[in-house]
Design a protein around this motif. Structure first.
Motif, PDB file in Angstrom:
ATOM      1  N   SER A   1      50.734 -17.792  -3.589  1.00  0.00           N
ATOM      2  CA  SER A   1      49.700 -17.298  -2.395  1.00  0.00           C
ATOM      3  C   SER A   1      49.909 -15.947  -2.267  1.00  0.00           C
ATOM      4  CB  SER A   1      50.064 -18.113  -1.186  1.00  0.00           C
ATOM      5  OG  SER A   1      49.192 -17.551  -0.020  1.00  0.00           O
TER       6      SER A   1
ATOM      7  N   THR B   1      52.023 -21.967  -1.193  1.00  0.00           N
ATOM      8  CA  THR B   1      51.581 -22.999  -0.077  1.00  0.00           C
ATOM      9  C   THR B   1      51.263 -24.379  -0.763  1.00  0.00           C
ATOM     10  OG1 THR B   1      49.197 -22.321  -0.616  1.00  0.00           O
ATOM     11  CG2 THR B   1      50.369 -20.987   1.043  1.00  0.00           C
TER      12      THR B   1
ATOM     13  N   TYR C   1      53.703 -23.810   4.147  1.00  0.00           N
ATOM     14  CA  TYR C   1      53.732 -22.362   3.716  1.00  0.00           C
ATOM     15  C   TYR C   1      55.264 -22.318   3.440  1.00  0.00           C
ATOM     16  CZ  TYR C   1      54.383 -17.233   3.818  1.00  0.00           C
ATOM     17  OH  TYR C   1      54.520 -15.800   3.735  1.00  0.00           O
TER      18      TYR C   1
END
Length: 68
Positions: free
Chosen positions: A30, A51, A4
């Motif tokens: 995301s 991500t 992330y």
């Protein structure tokens, strides 16, 4: 492992290029982008979470996310 990152930058072409570069390295958007006023600089700032799924590696806090 799933990685992330939250990318930020000024509301200009450089931010779009940052996101485009991440997408071309396999990162995926995301959620929705964010947009906020930075009172210290008097400019608008953008943010976007991305991500990426990386096979065959285990997570470590030492991972350089930008190099993945």
């Amino acid at each position: 492992m799933k990685l992330y990152r939250f990318l930020t930058g000024p509301d200009d072409a450089s931010f779009c290029h940052k996101i485009t570069a991440a997408l071309n390295k396999g990162w995926e958007l995301s959620g929705s982008p964010t947009y906020a006023f930075n009172a210290a600089t008097g400019t608008m700032q953008c943010g976007q979470a991305v991500t990426k799924e990386v096979e065959g590696k285990d997570y470590s806090p030492d991972i350089k996310l930008g190099e993945q």
